[in-house]
Design a protein around this motif. Structure first.
Motif, PDB file in Angstrom:
ATOM      1  N   GLN A  55       0.844  -1.192   0.000  1.00 48.86           N
ATOM      2  CA  GLN A  55       0.000   0.000   0.000  1.00 48.86           C
ATOM      3  C   GLN A  55       0.882   1.246   0.000  1.00 48.86           C
ATOM      4  OE1 GLN A  55      -3.351  -0.444  -0.325  1.00 48.86           O
ATOM      5  NE2 GLN A  55      -2.717  -2.593  -0.443  1.00 48.86           N
ATOM      6  N   GLY A  56       0.325   2.368  -0.413  1.00 48.81           N
ATOM      7  CA  GLY A  56       1.076   3.611  -0.525  1.00 48.81           C
ATOM      8  C   GLY A  56       1.832   3.991   0.738  1.00 48.81           C
ATOM      9  N   ASN A  57       1.184   3.853   1.891  1.00 45.21           N
ATOM     10  CA  ASN A  57       1.855   4.199   3.141  1.00 45.21           C
ATOM     11  C   ASN A  57       2.981   3.223   3.477  1.00 45.21           C
ATOM     12  OD1 ASN A  57      -0.102   2.167   3.643  1.00 45.21           O
ATOM     13  ND2 ASN A  57      -0.111   2.644   5.813  1.00 45.21           N
ATOM     14  N   GLU A  58       2.955   2.021   2.901  1.00 49.74           N
ATOM     15  CA  GLU A  58       3.994   1.029   3.135  1.00 49.74           C
ATOM     16  C   GLU A  58       5.211   1.248   2.233  1.00 49.74           C
ATOM     17  OE1 GLU A  58       1.372  -2.816   4.502  1.00 49.74           O
ATOM     18  OE2 GLU A  58       1.393  -2.305   2.358  1.00 49.74           O
ATOM     19  N   TYR A  59       4.995   1.716   1.015  1.00 54.14           N
ATOM     20  CA  TYR A  59       6.122   1.881   0.085  1.00 54.14           C
ATOM     21  C   TYR A  59       6.604   3.321  -0.059  1.00 54.14           C
ATOM     22  CZ  TYR A  59       2.742   3.085  -3.687  1.00 54.14           C
ATOM     23  OH  TYR A  59       1.763   3.647  -4.467  1.00 54.14           O
TER      24      TYR A  59
END
Length: 89
Positions: A55-59
């Motif tokens: 997810q965006g917050n993860e990458y």
């Protein structure tokens, strides 16, 4: 424009796969990037099978690192068909 696929390993580490950038002229490996180890070869299909979509917050941290080293034209995609230069595969 450089396609990038962000995936998450079971331990939480994020990997960036570049499906349009073969690792070498022979073989089927694609270029990848991680915080630790940085650029390397990856079996695209194997990584997709062993990971989940990030997810965006993860990458976001890895994306910022990629931009800092010169990847300014990234196109984030969920999946892609790798392009390889070896026509004998």
């Amino acid at each position: 424009m450089t396609k990038v696929v962000f995936r998450k390993w079971k331990n939480g580490d994020i990997i960036a796969l570049f499906p349009d950038e073969p690792w070498s002229r022979s073989g089927y490996m694609t270029t990848s990037y991680m915080h630790v180890g940085q650029h390397g070869a990856a079996d695209y299909a194997g990584v997709i099978a062993d990971t989940s979509p990030a997810q965006g917050n993860e990458y976001k941290d890895l994306l910022n690192e990629l931009r800092a080293i010169g990847y300014t034209d990234l196109r984030i995609v969920q999946r892609a068909r790798p392009k390889f230069t070896n026509k004998n595969m």
